[in-house]
Design a protein around this motif. Structure first.
Motif, PDB file in Angstrom:
ATOM      1  N   HIS A 114      32.123  36.267  35.149  1.00  0.00           N
ATOM      2  CA  HIS A 114      31.660  37.003  36.322  1.00  0.00           C
ATOM      3  C   HIS A 114      32.831  37.394  37.230  1.00  0.00           C
ATOM      4  O   HIS A 114      32.810  38.467  37.845  1.00  0.00           O
ATOM      5  CB  HIS A 114      30.624  36.186  37.103  1.00  0.00           C
ATOM      6  CG  HIS A 114      29.891  36.996  38.119  1.00  0.00           C
ATOM      7  ND1 HIS A 114      29.041  38.030  37.777  1.00  0.00           N
ATOM      8  CD2 HIS A 114      29.893  36.938  39.475  1.00  0.00           C
ATOM      9  CE1 HIS A 114      28.548  38.578  38.878  1.00  0.00           C
ATOM     10  NE2 HIS A 114      29.062  37.933  39.924  1.00  0.00           N
ATOM     11  N   ALA A 115      33.852  36.564  37.304  1.00  0.00           N
ATOM     12  CA  ALA A 115      35.048  36.919  38.070  1.00  0.00           C
ATOM     13  C   ALA A 115      35.746  38.117  37.422  1.00  0.00           C
ATOM     14  O   ALA A 115      36.218  39.021  38.113  1.00  0.00           O
ATOM     15  CB  ALA A 115      36.005  35.734  38.146  1.00  0.00           C
ATOM     16  N   GLN A 160      35.262  45.734  38.330  1.00  0.00           N
ATOM     17  CA  GLN A 160      34.605  46.589  39.319  1.00  0.00           C
ATOM     18  C   GLN A 160      35.621  47.074  40.352  1.00  0.00           C
ATOM     19  O   GLN A 160      35.663  48.261  40.695  1.00  0.00           O
ATOM     20  CB  GLN A 160      33.488  45.805  40.013  1.00  0.00           C
ATOM     21  CG  GLN A 160      32.773  46.569  41.094  1.00  0.00           C
ATOM     22  CD  GLN A 160      31.763  45.698  41.837  1.00  0.00           C
ATOM     23  OE1 GLN A 160      31.844  44.463  41.818  1.00  0.00           O
ATOM     24  NE2 GLN A 160      30.821  46.340  42.496  1.00  0.00           N
ATOM     25  N   THR A 161      36.457  46.194  40.825  1.00  0.00           N
ATOM     26  CA  THR A 161      37.462  46.547  41.825  1.00  0.00           C
ATOM     27  C   THR A 161      38.489  47.524  41.259  1.00  0.00           C
ATOM     28  O   THR A 161      38.886  48.487  41.930  1.00  0.00           O
ATOM     29  CB  THR A 161      38.165  45.273  42.340  1.00  0.00           C
ATOM     30  OG1 THR A 161      37.179  44.398  42.867  1.00  0.00           O
ATOM     31  CG2 THR A 161      39.190  45.594  43.405  1.00  0.00           C
ATOM     32  N   HIS A 179      33.855  41.300  38.365  1.00  0.00           N
ATOM     33  CA  HIS A 179      34.167  41.821  39.697  1.00  0.00           C
ATOM     34  C   HIS A 179      35.585  42.375  39.768  1.00  0.00           C
ATOM     35  O   HIS A 179      35.829  43.333  40.501  1.00  0.00           O
ATOM     36  CB  HIS A 179      33.920  40.761  40.771  1.00  0.00           C
ATOM     37  CG  HIS A 179      32.468  40.631  41.104  1.00  0.00           C
ATOM     38  ND1 HIS A 179      31.758  41.631  41.719  1.00  0.00           N
ATOM     39  CD2 HIS A 179      31.580  39.638  40.858  1.00  0.00           C
ATOM     40  CE1 HIS A 179      30.500  41.256  41.865  1.00  0.00           C
ATOM     41  NE2 HIS A 179      30.364  40.050  41.347  1.00  0.00           N
ATOM     42  N   ASN A 180      36.502  41.814  39.024  1.00  0.00           N
ATOM     43  CA  ASN A 180      37.851  42.378  38.987  1.00  0.00           C
ATOM     44  C   ASN A 180      37.812  43.759  38.345  1.00  0.00           C
ATOM     45  O   ASN A 180      38.450  44.693  38.835  1.00  0.00           O
ATOM     46  CB  ASN A 180      38.805  41.452  38.248  1.00  0.00           C
ATOM     47  CG  ASN A 180      40.243  41.887  38.371  1.00  0.00           C
ATOM     48  OD1 ASN A 180      40.973  41.909  37.390  1.00  0.00           O
ATOM     49  ND2 ASN A 180      40.680  42.235  39.559  1.00  0.00           N
TER      50      ASN A 180
END
Length: 139
Positions: free
Chosen positions: A36-37, A43-44, A40-41
């Protein structure tokens, strides 16, 4: 002209910077990171790409109308600062750090994020100021 150059520097930083900084063992390839991390990375990183491309589009959007061009430059500046401002604000979240302890300490992103944001804002200011001098006076 200088204004568009500064907007472009900020946009290119958004497009390339996250991939240069994060596609390595400290982020995407870090075996300690949970899926999940990584999500999000990713996504960023994709957000930086999308914001940078949007900023370039609005900075160089062809139009003969000076008023529309001024609004496009302001829009380019908004897209050009969002990634940097959100990056600066990320340190404010509980438990957040600029680096994982195994790679060092501090918030090394601070100056780079600040400089790129200022490039975008200063570029917008310079470009709209130049365009205002071309705006016909209404009497």
């Amino acid at each position: 002209m200088l204004g568009n150059i500064l907007l472009s520097i900020s946009a290119l930083g958004q497009i390339l910077g996250p991939f240069i900084a994060d596609f390595n063992e400290t982020h995407v390839m870090n075996p300690r990171w949970p899926p999940h991390a990584r999500f999000h990375n990713g996504q960023t990183m994709s957000m930086g790409l999308a914001l940078g491309l949007s900023s370039l589009y609005y900075a160089f959007r062809p139009t003969a109308n000076v008023i529309v061009k001024q609004e496009s430059i302001k829009t380019a500046a908004v897209f050009g600062t969002l990634y940097w401002v959100t990056g600066l604000s990320a340190i404010l979240y509980p438990g957040s750090k600029g680096m994982d302890p195994e790679f060092g300490e501090g918030f090394p992103q601070f100056w780079m994020f600040s400089i790129f944001a200022l490039c975008s804002l200063m570029g917008s200011y310079l470009e709209t100021r130049q365009l205002k001098s071309q705006t016909p006076k209404v009497e």
